[in-house]
Motif scaffolding. Structure first.
Motif, PDB file in Angstrom:
ATOM      1  N   LEU A  26       0.831  -1.219   0.000  1.00  0.00           N
ATOM      2  CA  LEU A  26       0.000   0.000   0.000  1.00  0.00           C
ATOM      3  C   LEU A  26       0.859   1.260   0.000  1.00  0.00           C
ATOM      4  N   LEU A  27       1.952   1.224   0.747  1.00  0.00           N
ATOM      5  CA  LEU A  27       2.831   2.404   0.779  1.00  0.00           C
ATOM      6  C   LEU A  27       3.438   2.651  -0.607  1.00  0.00           C
ATOM      7  N   LYS A  28       3.725   1.549  -1.292  1.00  0.00           N
ATOM      8  CA  LYS A  28       4.273   1.653  -2.642  1.00  0.00           C
ATOM      9  C   LYS A  28       3.214   2.271  -3.560  1.00  0.00           C
ATOM     10  N   LEU A  29       1.963   1.775  -3.437  1.00  0.00           N
ATOM     11  CA  LEU A  29       0.878   2.294  -4.275  1.00  0.00           C
ATOM     12  C   LEU A  29       0.564   3.759  -3.929  1.00  0.00           C
ATOM     13  N   ALA A  30       0.705   4.092  -2.634  1.00  0.00           N
ATOM     14  CA  ALA A  30       0.349   5.444  -2.188  1.00  0.00           C
ATOM     15  C   ALA A  30       1.245   6.497  -2.838  1.00  0.00           C
ATOM     16  N   GLY A  31       2.517   6.171  -2.967  1.00  0.00           N
ATOM     17  CA  GLY A  31       3.432   7.051  -3.684  1.00  0.00           C
ATOM     18  C   GLY A  31       3.717   8.352  -2.954  1.00  0.00           C
ATOM     19  N   ASN A  32       4.236   9.289  -3.686  1.00  0.00           N
ATOM     20  CA  ASN A  32       4.736  10.523  -3.073  1.00  0.00           C
ATOM     21  C   ASN A  32       3.655  11.558  -2.811  1.00  0.00           C
ATOM     22  N   ASP A  33       2.444  11.337  -3.383  1.00  0.00           N
ATOM     23  CA  ASP A  33       1.374  12.317  -3.177  1.00  0.00           C
ATOM     24  C   ASP A  33       0.565  12.023  -1.925  1.00  0.00           C
ATOM     25  N   SER A  34       0.924  10.985  -1.223  1.00  0.00           N
ATOM     26  CA  SER A  34       0.148  10.578  -0.054  1.00  0.00           C
ATOM     27  C   SER A  34       0.689  11.230   1.210  1.00  0.00           C
TER      28      SER A  34
END
Lengths: 776, 173
Positions: A569-577
């Motif tokens: 999920l952290l990978k999917l969340a990316g830098n905009d999270s």
């Protein structure tokens, strides 16, 4: 067991011992559980709340399907014929009348049964779970009195039962050993349990015993016991091409699939075992010959088979707890400190199973003693293979050990609780490992206050009319286990629905309910959004419902899968999270999404993360780490069992009027279902104390009371209101801070009752069950 | 008058050996009625026949021509659980759930017996109105075995529904 098997076990045992000392010396942080599960701190979620069972409604409506309740097209019904000699050969076998009987589809005997491998014996490999490793209808040999010799399939159960009654068998009996005394005279062998010897020596215990100023030395005996789950062992099987479909009542679906595959020469994924509901297990619902016979018959007949054992059939082919003879001797100083603790004895076992009822297990970690001697010797009988039954070892071992402690307390005129507390160890008495958590004193203190222990009188001093009244106490203890093989799959949808898949079991322990609570908290969603799927060999993991280990095994597997989910999920969340840049260890599930553990304002919902990544679901699967924590720490649950009995001075009848169990089992995940587990164990313990005995004819090895009318289990009238309480102190080194609660309830009960009977009457009964004839 | 099960007419089996239990489970697929011993020792197969509790394993189906059988599947009112079913969930009166249908049917039959003033082995005064206290209940339910040890929850659930304060109106209803 063969010499080769013995050698393999010895090598395995030595390797395990070496590993154990290495693991003990490793730093805490290297261990599973070295970093406490963050959920231990969670105090506002579902965990710890008395949630009613998630499967309650289907059970009270009678629509939950058990193993014999899957209707299939062209179903056939099976009946079995059992041998009536203990050892020998089938001389004549007349099946003509049965074959000609109305509705009969097949008569299977050793003459026409398909060629099959023996069941792989329980614990001889990772997924082996056979109750014995004997040939199954492969030749004319007989190995025990009650072995299946013929199977009938018919269009209805009534037709099958009738046809089975028409089969005539004559035997050539051979010399057999069915008398325990004779078996002992033939010589005994040292018992091994899980690849390790049960023998343990520290110092010269016999010399220390002889020199001690105070001592007791007595012999205790316990009979055979049967699990007697109310659901009869049953299986519904169908061959679908080269795939075997099995609706089973099982505590071990993944083991079953592999082991049945081994028997029929199939890969484990060609055997699909499901077991959504199990009508009680207690150690008895594993792989026995009936599943193999049903599958073999289904193959020959080319039709589905339902095989439900009769109650007699369960006694004939499913083993129970074996007989034990135990010696407990304790030498003590005037202050009560133990100089010597001796717990030795002999158990009966068949040649074809692996469980020498390990009654010394509780003694290994219960008390500090300057010297110790533990040993279990095995005498071999030609009888049905004995097996695991609720708290194998501890249930009967604590009867002897905790009776002896009480005897010493009486001899020294000390309070038995005080005597126990004087011998509380600082570290594990046999391994030297530190305790992960041990609140024995608190359990005793709280329990004694609640029970009113201080009001206890001297033996024989309380009487109301014909009734003598007494109280007794004993320690309950059971280890924390976590077996290798745990794995889980988590499927998270964009709507925040969580499905956890794991090949685990709910036989009524409340697994699905308690785990759904934990999963909801771990992911930060509501319980309504959690689906917990289990009881299916096609799901991930090899998780046995045994050893009170499922809570930990599932917990650790879900922790691992959740860690993988967070990483994904952290990978999917990316830098905009809002979560950008955070490490997986720093975040947890909260309010339908992920949040930083120490700053919950940094949060993003699952819906938002998945939507931005344009994903409908995320699926992760992971395995739990090896259970090294059980070697690094000494991990045990405890309880203080308080009992009040009324003994009729005229008839010797014993009534249990009060019982209280005060437990230390780490954090309790669901007080409602855990209380039922504790009470259930205690009630089975009352049966062990007062009435349960599988009687067998020592001349023939035949079980003589294979019936619920003649094997007595506690009924409503035998069960008083049972009070249970717990310390609720989390174990910092287990998933959720919990330790299993399934088996500890039966431990200590036998001694608590026997000690209360002594307090009431002044009579010490060392032979279970405590029936009225022993008190007259 | 034919045999009815939960209100539906059911043909009698051709084979006179078929027990009411096997008829329910194998033919009608009403497998809520359980089999634990097939010899009348465990109570798992308890059903109600014209409101009275019997062990269906010891009943031949053909004997029940003209009788009305109610099984666990016929206890709830559609989607609404019978109060006793709800009480079993609330008080955790089961674990594995296998003896549960028999316990529930048996308790309903027991309440009716109580309403008719039938005494039990532990009834002290045979002339007085029987009050359902815990001992009366335990005595009257002792034919229904439970191996998981849910006895305390079962007693609590039954007292909750049929206990002294409630037994009159429930049984009269």
């Amino acid at each position: 067991m063969s010499i080769l098997e013995d050698a393999k076990q010895a090598v395995k045992g030595a390797a395990q011992a070496a590993l154990q000392s290495a693991v003990q010396m490793a730093p805490d942080s290297w261990m599973p559980g070295g970093r406490p599960d963050p959920l231990i701190r969670e105090r506002h979620g579902y965990t710890g709340r008395p949630v009613s069972r998630v499967d309650g409604a289907v059970k009270v409506r009678g629509v939950a399907p058990y193993a014999a309740e899957f209707p299939l097209d062209r179903m056939t019904y099976a009946a079995l014929v059992f041998s009536t000699v203990a050892k020998g050969r089938i001389a004549t076998l007349d099946t003509a009348a049965a074959e000609a009987a109305p509705g009969v589809v097949l008569v299977m005997t050793h003459r026409n049964a398909p060629r099959m491998q023996p069941m792989p014996l329980f614990m001889t490999s990772e997924k082996a779970c056979g109750g014995n490793d004997l040939p199954i209808m492969q030749d004319d040999r007989i190995y025990w009195n009650g072995e299946p010799v013929a199977l009938v399939l018919a269009e209805t159960q009534a037709q099958a039962d009738h046809a089975a009654s028409l089969i005539r068998v004559a035997y050539v009996a051979e010399a057999s050993v069915t008398d325990f005394g004779e078996a002992k005279a033939h010589g005994t062998e040292p018992g091994q349990f899980m690849g390790q010897p049960l023998r343990y020596d520290s110092g010269d215990a016999e010399a220390a015993l002889a020199a001690a100023p105070h001592r007791v030395d007595a012999r205790y005996t316990t009979p055979r016991h049967s699990h007697n789950a109310i659901e009869l062992h049953a299986v519904t099987v169908a061959w679908q091409g080269e795939t075997l479909r099995v609706h089973d009542a099982s505590q071990m679906v993944a083991h079953m699939a592999w082991s049945l595959g081994h028997v029929f020469g199939l890969a484990e994924d060609q055997v699909h075992v499901t077991s959504p509901f199990v009508g009680g297990g207690f150690g008895g619902k594993g792989l026995w010959q009936h599943q193999v016979l049903a599958a073999a018959a289904a193959k020959l007949a080319g039709r589905p088979v339902r095989l439900m054992l009769s109650r007699e059939g369960v006694y004939r082919i499913v083993g129970g707890r074996t007989v034990t003879e135990q010696r407990v001797a304790i030498g003590a100083q005037a202050d009560g400190g133990f100089d010597a603790l001796v717990h030795t004895g002999t158990v009966a076992m068949s040649h074809h199973n692996v469980l020498p009822e390990p009654f010394i297990l509780p003694t290994r970690s219960a008390y500090a003693s300057k010297t110790m001697k533990l040993d279990v010797e095995v005498a071999y009988l030609d009888m049905v293979a004995n097996t695991f039954m609720r708290a194998p070892g501890e249930a009967v071992g604590t009867f002897a050990l905790e009776s002896a402690i009480d005897e010493l307390a009486v001899a020294m005129d000390m309070d038995p609780i005080e005597l126990r507390m004087r011998n509380e160890p600082d570290t594990d008495p046999t391994t030297g490992a530190p305790f992960s958590s041990r609140e024995v004193e608190k359990a005793y203190r709280d329990g004694a206050a609640r029970f009113g222990w201080a009001q206890r009188g001297t033996p024989g001093s309380r009487r109301e009319g014909e009734w003598l009244i007494g109280t007794g106490v004993a320690t309950a203890t059971y280890p924390y286990y976590r077996m290798p093989g745990g794995a889980a799959r988590i499927t998270l949808t964009r709507h925040g629905h969580v499905t956890v898949d794991i090949a685990a079991h709910d036989m009524g322990m409340g697994t699905a309910t308690a785990q759904s609570q934990v999963i909801a908290d771990r992911l930060g969603v509501s319980m309504e959004q959690v689906t917990f799927r289990y009881g299916d060999s096609s799901l991930p993991g090899t998780v046995m419902a045994g050893g009170s280990q499922q809570t930990a095994a599932i917990g650790a597997a879900v922790v691992a899968a959740h860690r993988a989910l967070v990483t994904e999920l952290l990978k999917l969340a990316g830098n905009d999270s809002p979560l950008a840049g955070l490490d997986g260890d720093a975040v947890g599930g909260r309010d339908g999404g992920l949040a930083r553990l120490d700053d919950p304002a940094r949060h993003e919902s699952y819906a938002s993360i998945l939507a931005r990544a344009q994903r409908d679901t995320v699926v992760v699967e992971a395995s739990a780490p090896m259970p090294l924590e059980t070697m690094h720490w000494s991990m045990h649950s405890h309880g203080a069992m308080f009992c009040e009995v009324r003994v009729n001075a005229v008839t010797g009848e014993v009534r249990v009027s009060r019982f209280l169990g005060s437990f230390d089992c780490g954090r309790i995940l669901n007080p409602k279902t855990a209380a039922s587990q504790f009470r259930g164990g205690i009630i089975m313990g009352l049966g062990l104390a007062l009435m349960e005995e599988t009687q067998y004819d020592e001349r023939s090895g035949r079980i003589m009371n294979p019936s619920l009318a003649e094997y007595h289990v506690p009924v409503h009238m035998d069960v008083p209101a049972i009070e249970v309480m717990w310390t609720d102190v989390p174990d910092p080194h287990t998933p959720m801070g919990a330790r299993g609660v399934g088996e500890i309830g039966i431990t200590g009960v036998g001694a608590a009752v026997a000690n209360a009977v002594f307090n009431a009457t002044g009579k010490r009964i060392r032979d279970l069950p405590i029936t009225l004839d022993k008190l007259l | 008058m034919p045999l009815t099960v939960n209100g539906a007419t059911v043909p009698l089996p051709d084979d006179p050996r078929v027990s009411l239990l096997d008829l329910l489970r194998d033919t009608l697929h009403l497998s809520g009625t359980k089999i634990g011993c097939n010899q009348g020792a465990c109570g798992a197969c308890t059903v109600l026949v014209d409101g009275e509790r019997i062990v269906s394993c010891l009943a031949l189906a053909v004997q029940y021509d003209g009788r009305a059988v109610t099984t666990i599947e016929g206890i709830a009112d559609g989607e609404t659980l019978h109060p006793l079913q709800a009480a079993f969930i609330e008080h955790d009166g089961f674990q594995c759930g296998y003896c549960t249908p028999g316990q529930i049917c048996s308790a309903i039959g027991m309440a009716a017996e109580l309403g008719r003033g039938m005494p039990s082995h532990v009834t002290g005064d045979l002339a007085a109105t029987v009050v359902l206290d815990a001992d009366e209940l335990r005595e009257r339910m002792s034919g229904n075995l439970c191996r998981c040890g849910a006895h305390n929850g079962i007693v609590a659930a039954i007292l909750d529904v049929y206990g002294p304060a409630k037994v009159d109106q429930e049984v009269a209803a």
